[in-house]
Design a protein around this motif. Structure first.
Motif, PDB file in Angstrom:
ATOM      1  N   MET A   1       0.841  -1.213   0.000  1.00  0.00           N
ATOM      2  CA  MET A   1       0.000   0.000   0.000  1.00  0.00           C
ATOM      3  C   MET A   1       0.866   1.249   0.000  1.00  0.00           C
ATOM      4  O   MET A   1       0.516   2.257  -0.609  1.00  0.00           O
ATOM      5  CB  MET A   1      -0.910  -0.011   1.223  1.00  0.00           C
ATOM      6  CG  MET A   1      -1.842   1.182   1.321  1.00  0.00           C
ATOM      7  SD  MET A   1      -3.105   1.022   2.600  1.00  0.00           S
ATOM      8  CE  MET A   1      -2.098   1.081   4.071  1.00  0.00           C
ATOM      9  N   TRP A   2       2.022   1.196   0.696  1.00  0.00           N
ATOM     10  CA  TRP A   2       2.903   2.350   0.753  1.00  0.00           C
ATOM     11  C   TRP A   2       4.089   2.164  -0.184  1.00  0.00           C
ATOM     12  O   TRP A   2       4.495   1.041  -0.487  1.00  0.00           O
ATOM     13  CB  TRP A   2       3.403   2.571   2.178  1.00  0.00           C
ATOM     14  CG  TRP A   2       2.307   2.669   3.193  1.00  0.00           C
ATOM     15  CD1 TRP A   2       2.063   1.836   4.226  1.00  0.00           C
ATOM     16  CD2 TRP A   2       1.279   3.662   3.237  1.00  0.00           C
ATOM     17  NE1 TRP A   2       0.961   2.235   4.935  1.00  0.00           N
ATOM     18  CE2 TRP A   2       0.453   3.365   4.344  1.00  0.00           C
ATOM     19  CE3 TRP A   2       0.968   4.768   2.450  1.00  0.00           C
ATOM     20  CZ2 TRP A   2      -0.654   4.129   4.686  1.00  0.00           C
ATOM     21  CZ3 TRP A   2      -0.130   5.530   2.788  1.00  0.00           C
ATOM     22  CH2 TRP A   2      -0.920   5.211   3.885  1.00  0.00           C
ATOM     23  N   GLU A   3       4.623   3.307  -0.620  1.00  0.00           N
ATOM     24  CA  GLU A   3       5.775   3.274  -1.514  1.00  0.00           C
ATOM     25  C   GLU A   3       7.045   2.997  -0.721  1.00  0.00           C
ATOM     26  O   GLU A   3       7.060   3.065   0.514  1.00  0.00           O
ATOM     27  CB  GLU A   3       5.893   4.609  -2.258  1.00  0.00           C
ATOM     28  CG  GLU A   3       4.674   4.952  -3.099  1.00  0.00           C
ATOM     29  CD  GLU A   3       4.782   6.326  -3.713  1.00  0.00           C
ATOM     30  OE1 GLU A   3       5.767   7.034  -3.390  1.00  0.00           O
ATOM     31  OE2 GLU A   3       3.891   6.707  -4.503  1.00  0.00           O
ATOM     32  N   ALA A   4       8.101   2.694  -1.447  1.00  0.00           N
ATOM     33  CA  ALA A   4       9.380   2.415  -0.791  1.00  0.00           C
ATOM     34  C   ALA A   4       9.898   3.678  -0.112  1.00  0.00           C
ATOM     35  O   ALA A   4       9.967   4.750  -0.734  1.00  0.00           O
ATOM     36  CB  ALA A   4      10.395   1.910  -1.818  1.00  0.00           C
ATOM     37  N   GLY A   5      10.275   3.570   1.150  1.00  0.00           N
ATOM     38  CA  GLY A   5      10.783   4.708   1.898  1.00  0.00           C
ATOM     39  C   GLY A   5       9.719   5.604   2.474  1.00  0.00           C
ATOM     40  O   GLY A   5      10.035   6.627   3.076  1.00  0.00           O
ATOM     41  N   GLU A   6       8.437   5.269   2.326  1.00  0.00           N
ATOM     42  CA  GLU A   6       7.341   6.100   2.829  1.00  0.00           C
ATOM     43  C   GLU A   6       6.986   5.665   4.246  1.00  0.00           C
ATOM     44  O   GLU A   6       6.784   4.478   4.522  1.00  0.00           O
ATOM     45  CB  GLU A   6       6.125   5.987   1.916  1.00  0.00           C
ATOM     46  CG  GLU A   6       4.999   6.942   2.260  1.00  0.00           C
ATOM     47  CD  GLU A   6       3.867   6.889   1.245  1.00  0.00           C
ATOM     48  OE1 GLU A   6       2.972   7.739   1.322  1.00  0.00           O
ATOM     49  OE2 GLU A   6       3.898   5.987   0.379  1.00  0.00           O
ATOM     50  N   THR A   7       6.889   6.639   5.142  1.00  0.00           N
ATOM     51  CA  THR A   7       6.569   6.363   6.543  1.00  0.00           C
ATOM     52  C   THR A   7       5.362   7.183   6.958  1.00  0.00           C
ATOM     53  O   THR A   7       5.162   8.317   6.501  1.00  0.00           O
ATOM     54  CB  THR A   7       7.760   6.714   7.452  1.00  0.00           C
ATOM     55  OG1 THR A   7       8.091   8.100   7.282  1.00  0.00           O
ATOM     56  CG2 THR A   7       8.961   5.844   7.125  1.00  0.00           C
ATOM     57  N   VAL A   8       4.551   6.597   7.847  1.00  0.00           N
ATOM     58  CA  VAL A   8       3.339   7.249   8.330  1.00  0.00           C
ATOM     59  C   VAL A   8       3.686   8.091   9.555  1.00  0.00           C
ATOM     60  O   VAL A   8       4.259   7.583  10.522  1.00  0.00           O
ATOM     61  CB  VAL A   8       2.258   6.211   8.672  1.00  0.00           C
ATOM     62  CG1 VAL A   8       1.031   6.905   9.248  1.00  0.00           C
ATOM     63  CG2 VAL A   8       1.881   5.414   7.426  1.00  0.00           C
ATOM     64  N   THR A   9       3.344   9.385   9.502  1.00  0.00           N
ATOM     65  CA  THR A   9       3.614  10.302  10.612  1.00  0.00           C
ATOM     66  C   THR A   9       2.432  10.427  11.553  1.00  0.00           C
ATOM     67  O   THR A   9       2.598  10.475  12.770  1.00  0.00           O
ATOM     68  CB  THR A   9       3.990  11.693  10.063  1.00  0.00           C
ATOM     69  OG1 THR A   9       5.053  11.551   9.111  1.00  0.00           O
ATOM     70  CG2 THR A   9       4.453  12.615  11.178  1.00  0.00           C
ATOM     71  N   ALA A  10       1.217  10.499  11.006  1.00  0.00           N
ATOM     72  CA  ALA A  10       0.005  10.638  11.823  1.00  0.00           C
ATOM     73  C   ALA A  10      -1.153   9.993  11.086  1.00  0.00           C
ATOM     74  O   ALA A  10      -1.126   9.848   9.848  1.00  0.00           O
ATOM     75  CB  ALA A  10      -0.290  12.109  12.116  1.00  0.00           C
ATOM     76  N   GLN A  11      -2.180   9.624  11.832  1.00  0.00           N
ATOM     77  CA  GLN A  11      -3.362   9.007  11.239  1.00  0.00           C
ATOM     78  C   GLN A  11      -4.554   9.240  12.140  1.00  0.00           C
ATOM     79  O   GLN A  11      -4.408   9.583  13.321  1.00  0.00           O
ATOM     80  CB  GLN A  11      -3.154   7.511  11.018  1.00  0.00           C
ATOM     81  CG  GLN A  11      -3.014   6.708  12.300  1.00  0.00           C
ATOM     82  CD  GLN A  11      -2.762   5.246  12.041  1.00  0.00           C
ATOM     83  OE1 GLN A  11      -2.000   4.902  11.149  1.00  0.00           O
ATOM     84  NE2 GLN A  11      -3.407   4.390  12.823  1.00  0.00           N
ATOM     85  N   GLY A  12      -5.752   9.057  11.561  1.00  0.00           N
ATOM     86  CA  GLY A  12      -6.988   9.235  12.311  1.00  0.00           C
ATOM     87  C   GLY A  12      -8.156   8.685  11.538  1.00  0.00           C
ATOM     88  O   GLY A  12      -8.185   8.724  10.296  1.00  0.00           O
ATOM     89  N   ALA A  13      -9.139   8.156  12.274  1.00  0.00           N
ATOM     90  CA  ALA A  13     -10.352   7.642  11.635  1.00  0.00           C
ATOM     91  C   ALA A  13     -11.156   8.805  11.075  1.00  0.00           C
ATOM     92  O   ALA A  13     -11.471   9.760  11.789  1.00  0.00           O
ATOM     93  CB  ALA A  13     -11.173   6.851  12.646  1.00  0.00           C
ATOM     94  N   ALA A  14     -11.501   8.730   9.791  1.00  0.00           N
ATOM     95  CA  ALA A  14     -12.193   9.835   9.122  1.00  0.00           C
ATOM     96  C   ALA A  14     -13.144   9.297   8.070  1.00  0.00           C
ATOM     97  O   ALA A  14     -12.893   8.250   7.452  1.00  0.00           O
ATOM     98  CB  ALA A  14     -11.191  10.793   8.478  1.00  0.00           C
ATOM     99  N   VAL A  15     -14.233  10.018   7.867  1.00  0.00           N
ATOM    100  CA  VAL A  15     -15.232   9.687   6.848  1.00  0.00           C
ATOM    101  C   VAL A  15     -15.014  10.596   5.655  1.00  0.00           C
ATOM    102  O   VAL A  15     -14.877  11.824   5.814  1.00  0.00           O
ATOM    103  CB  VAL A  15     -16.659   9.854   7.414  1.00  0.00           C
ATOM    104  CG1 VAL A  15     -17.687   9.646   6.312  1.00  0.00           C
ATOM    105  CG2 VAL A  15     -16.905   8.881   8.549  1.00  0.00           C
ATOM    106  N   TYR A  16     -14.975   9.994   4.468  1.00  0.00           N
ATOM    107  CA  TYR A  16     -14.806  10.750   3.229  1.00  0.00           C
ATOM    108  C   TYR A  16     -15.926  10.360   2.267  1.00  0.00           C
ATOM    109  O   TYR A  16     -16.054   9.188   1.890  1.00  0.00           O
ATOM    110  CB  TYR A  16     -13.446  10.442   2.607  1.00  0.00           C
ATOM    111  CG  TYR A  16     -13.187  11.157   1.291  1.00  0.00           C
ATOM    112  CD1 TYR A  16     -12.911  12.515   1.256  1.00  0.00           C
ATOM    113  CD2 TYR A  16     -13.230  10.457   0.080  1.00  0.00           C
ATOM    114  CE1 TYR A  16     -12.681  13.171   0.073  1.00  0.00           C
ATOM    115  CE2 TYR A  16     -12.997  11.103  -1.118  1.00  0.00           C
ATOM    116  CZ  TYR A  16     -12.723  12.454  -1.124  1.00  0.00           C
ATOM    117  OH  TYR A  16     -12.489  13.100  -2.314  1.00  0.00           O
ATOM    118  N   ARG A  17     -16.754  11.334   1.932  1.00  0.00           N
ATOM    119  CA  ARG A  17     -17.908  11.098   1.049  1.00  0.00           C
ATOM    120  C   ARG A  17     -18.790   9.969   1.573  1.00  0.00           C
ATOM    121  O   ARG A  17     -19.162   9.038   0.853  1.00  0.00           O
ATOM    122  CB  ARG A  17     -17.443  10.807  -0.379  1.00  0.00           C
ATOM    123  CG  ARG A  17     -16.765  12.000  -1.047  1.00  0.00           C
ATOM    124  CD  ARG A  17     -16.421  11.708  -2.487  1.00  0.00           C
ATOM    125  NE  ARG A  17     -15.804  12.889  -3.101  1.00  0.00           N
ATOM    126  CZ  ARG A  17     -15.367  12.923  -4.368  1.00  0.00           C
ATOM    127  NH1 ARG A  17     -15.488  11.844  -5.125  1.00  0.00           N
ATOM    128  NH2 ARG A  17     -14.826  14.027  -4.837  1.00  0.00           N
TER     129      ARG A  17
END
Length: 596
Positions: free
Chosen positions: A1-17
């Motif tokens: 799902m993530w690209e090479a070298g990509e790291t997650v800094t923050a996240q949160g449950a959210a509704v989109y459309r």
């Protein structure tokens, strides 16, 4: 799902459309993944984020809206977890860092704020209509400051120092962001040139310093106070508790609307009462509820506001002081013609005198209250009146200028020099122009010309009782001529009528970008700007070989008419690019230094 070298800094449950998912902020992009999904449905890279918006504090929904540089592309996320506000604020702060750092890099500086935190991103404030809280209450014993000092933000002088002195970079950045948010065409041009790395941020705004100055001047202007009568309405919370929102502007309006409240405020706040306690007692007092459904008689006694109520009622009952008419302009002073009305059949209208009838007597206190409030608002706008040193001298010059009509004055004869012409025949012959073309050639007798005309006229026979044969191609020729003349009268179809809206908008953006680069090209022809000159040459070639070529390919796929319209739109810009590149080729190349 993530690209090479990509790291997650923050996240949160959210509704989109209306679909639940998780919003991630990584070191490369902002991504939203639906529940059960394996790949992001929404992916916005850091360089593509133009501005962010957040919902106001206290709203039922905790939302974050992100706008891209592409026209009309927005993404709205609603956080749904128990820590929705905290998750939203973390991602909002990270996006603010990205936007602030990008603007500083584009401006060519590495300036940071004094506190070490980036400035607010454009539009990341609360949305309009957000409810406020009473946050400016001072504790007892706090040093007292003037009321006006607590009413607003920084003074215009302080803001002016921010534009021209210390902190000018941050203020100018805010002005730039505001201009880009207000002007869509300017925002598209900024995206095409600066984000497309044709020119730098400072070079883009170098030719638009007047826009920045005008915007800064508008922002520094203080908005005048509204003359509308203040009507405080309560707000009901989730637990059905009633609260009143007191902002500095509301406090200022209350104090100006009721001078007795202002006197009590200055007397008791903050030495004897805190600001929160003062306004709490105000909303419980008979003064506040006197005109609200008859509740004033049922409110408890309050020494401060009962006294203010008595002062206010006494002020409204008393008639205003008569105004001295010494300074009134004679042209609008109706009292100067009062004696003329008494001698004629005209008499003063008694119905216009207030307080003569029962209804007008009852309305007089309210009318006086409104008039005095309007007078206070006017005085706060125009400033205090200068004290008069004595009766003003009667200056009739202005009156004479107003009543004297130029058309009724005696016209003075202007001094003119008479043109005396001795030989008028030669004068009029010289004014008649060249008459040689109308002369009869030498060797031709005028009588022979008249005889030939007579023979041609008498030999021509007109027979009206025979049908007249019309050639077959006559009507075709007539219709062709009519259509041609009609096409000349009608306005020609331009690209806005022939091209699709998105392609027409791309053509306008390309045309504006090309003209902007041409301006920078011709402004960098001096030898001290050789590096910029070379960059502009490369940008012009890129516009010609990539952008224009792409537009031509898209237009050709829609037909010959669309292709011709596209060529017509881009022809002035292409001609300018051709001349610029020709000028660049003819310039002498700088000498190349050889290394020893």
């Amino acid at each position: 799902m993530w690209e090479a070298g990509e790291t997650v800094t923050a996240q949160g449950a959210a509704v989109y459309r209306k679909r639940p998912g998780i919003l991630f902020f990584t070191n490369r992009r902002l991504a939203w993944v639906p529940d059960g999904g394996l790949a992001p449905t929404v992916s916005v890279k850091h360089d593509e984020i133009r501005v962010q918006f957040v919902s106001a504090e206290g709203r039922a929904r905790t939302t974050l809206r992100v706008a891209e540089f592409k026209p009309d592309v927005f993404h709205t996320f609603q956080f749904t977890s128990n820590n929705a506000i905290q998750e939203r604020e973390v991602i909002k702060g990270l996006i603010s860092h990205i936007i602030h750092d990008r603007l500083l890099r584009a401006s060519g500086g590495g300036v940071s704020s004094a506190s070490g935190t980036p400035g607010p991103s454009g539009g990341s404030g609360a949305s309009p209509g957000a409810s406020s809280v009473m946050s400016d209450a001072s504790a007892p014993g706090t040093p007292k400051t003037p009321l006006q000092a607590r009413m607003g933000g920084p003074s215009p002088a302080g803001l002016r120092r921010g534009v021209n002195g210390a902190g000018g970079v941050d203020v100018e950045m805010q002005t730039r962001r505001a201009l880009l948010a207000q002007n869509r065409e300017l925002s598209l041009l900024h995206t095409e040139l600066v984000v497309g790395k044709h020119i730098s941020e400072n070079e883009f705004w170098e030719t638009r310093k007047s826009l920045l100055r005008n915007k800064a001047a508008i922002d520094q202007q203080q908005k005048g106070q509204s003359s509308a009568w203040l009507d405080l309405k309560p707000q009901t919370g989730e637990s059905n508790d009633v609260k009143y929102v007191m902002t500095p502007q509301v406090i200022h309006s209350v104090c100006q609307q009721y001078p007795s409240i202002k006197r009590a405020y200055d007397q008791f706040v903050p030495d004897k009462l805190s600001e929160a306690e003062f306004w709490k007692r105000y909303f419980q007092s008979r003064f506040f509820h006197r005109s609200r459904s008859g509740r004033g008689a049922n409110e408890p006694d309050d020494e401060i506001f009962d006294k203010a109520l008595e002062e206010d009622e006494e002020e409204t009952k008393s008639a205003p002081k008569r105004i001295k008419l010494d300074h009134i302009n004679r042209l609008v002073d109706l009292s100067t013609t009062e004696e003329d009305h008494l001698e004629s059949y005209l008499t003063p209208d008694g119905t216009m005198n207030a307080g003569k009838t029962k209804e007008s007597k009852e309305a007089m206190p309210l009318i006086r209250r409104f008039n005095r409030y309007a007078q206070r608002v006017l005085n706060s706008t125009i400033g205090p009146k200068r004290p008069s040193t004595g009766p003003e001298s009667l200056d009739m010059s202005g009156v004479e200028r107003a009543i004297v009509m130029e058309d009724l004055q005696e016209q003075k004869e202007s001094s003119k020099i008479v043109l005396n012409i001795q030989d008028t025949r030669r004068y009029f012959e010289s004014q008649g122009g060249d008459m040689k073309s109308s002369k009869i050639p030498d060797g031709v007798d005028p009588e022979d010309i008249l005889k030939q005309f007579y023979r041609d006229y008498t030999s021509h026979e007109v027979v009206l009782n025979k049908p007249f044969a019309i050639p077959e191609n006559t009507f075709e020729t007539l219709m062709r001529n009519v259509k041609s003349n009609r096409a000349k009268l009608l306005p020609p179809k331009d690209g806005s009528q022939l091209l699709p809206p998105h392609l027409y908008q791309e053509a306008l953006s390309c045309h504006a970008a090309g003209n902007e680069i041409l301006r920078h090209f011709w402004a960098s022809t001096s030898m001290d700007k050789a590096a910029k000159h070379l960059r502009m040459i490369e940008s012009l070639k890129k516009i010609r070989d990539e952008n224009v070529k792409s537009l031509m390919i898209q237009a050709s796929s829609l037909g010959t008419e669309c292709l011709d319209a596209m060529k017509m739109m881009l022809k002035p810009m292409l001609n300018g690019i051709q001349k610029a590149l020709k000028h660049a080729d003819s310039r002498p190349k700088p000498p190349v230094r050889k290394l020893a």
